[in-house]
Design an enzyme around this catalytic site. Structure first.
Site: not given
Ligand code: PEP
Length: 249
Positions: A10, A12, A97, A99, A167, A173, A211
């Site tokens: 992703n 983003k 997601h 976000e 997640e 992040g 992460s």
């Molecule tokens: C994500 O945006 O779905 C995600 C898991 O981000 P990150 O790997 O940066 O934590």
């Protein structure tokens, strides 16, 4: 049967056209030279979907979008329909997601309508669920995730036409990851919730996200019940993303 592992990146709201072509071509070269690869999806920003789709054409890598609108067309300025995503070469679309749930006040009902639109357009929705830190601290993580699955999953979902990404919001992040035990427990909750009243639960692809990096991928990806990863930050670096891909290849 356990599903074939899958790694999705992703991106983003990151990237430029030049960066997208470079990164996609780098991964295409690696995937063509590899003895075996898992399912690999790149999810760039909407404006780069067609560019990336062209760059990965003829390779094992496919493209996913980061969101879609529930409607096919109409007066929805700035939005993109699932049909158009399919038309420009997408195979997957991320919906729900955290976000988007936070920035755009997306409820489970909205996420469900987007997942339904994705299925109707012939796309596979990657439906994201996950608890916040305060929900976990309050001992509500399992209930929150159960509720998100029950509220976001289309009635026509099957183990092979959707993917679920667990997640934990506090791990996205932040550099913090859930412990392998917590991941195993929550993936079991996700599978159990999905499988209620059906026989295909074992075939469902459940990704872990939060992460994931090359350095921790092996331990997270070997957790029972984990079928791959949804990767944010590390998916912008070809070598790091490839290390994650190799952890399940
Ligand atoms: C994500 O945006 O779905 C995600 C898991 O981000 P990150 O790997 O940066 O934590």
């Amino acid at each position: 049967m356990a599903p074939r592992p899958m790694i999705a990146g992703n991106w983003k709201m990151n990237g430029t056209k030049t960066m997208a072509i470079d990164l996609a071509q780098n991964l295409v070269a690696r995937s063509k030279a590899a003895a075996s690869v898992p399912r690999i999806a790149l999810c760039p920003p909407a404006a780069l979907l067609e560019t990336v789709s062209r760059a990965v054409s003829g390779s094992p890598i496919v493209v996913g979008a980061q969101d879609c609108h529930p409607k096919d067309k109409g007066a929805h300025t700035g939005d993109t329909s699932a049909w158009l995503l399919k038309d420009v070469g997408c195979t997957y679309v991320i919906v729900g997601h955290s976000e988007r749930r936070a920035d755009h006040a997306e409820t489970d009902a909205i996420v469900k309508s987007k997942a339904e639109a994705a299925l109707a357009a012939g796309l596979t929705p990657i439906i994201c669920v996950g608890e916040t830190q305060s929900q976990r601290d309050a001992g509500k993580a399992n209930d929150v995730v159960r509720g998100q699955i029950l509220g976001s999953l289309p009635s026509s979902a099957t183990a092979t036409n959707v993917v679920i990404a667990y997640e934990p919001v506090w791990a996205i992040g932040t550099g913090r990851t859930a412990t392998p035990n917590d991941v195993q427990d929550m993936h079991a909750v996700v599978r159990e919730t999905f499988a209620k009243g059906r026989t295909d639960g074992a075939d469902l692809t459940i990704l872990y996200g939060g992460s994931v990096k090359g350095s921790n991928a092996k331990s997270l990806m070997s957790v029972p019940g984990v079928n791959g990863a949804l990767v944010g930050g590390a998916s912008l670096d070809a070598a790091d993303f490839w290390a994650i891909i190799q952890s399940v290849a």
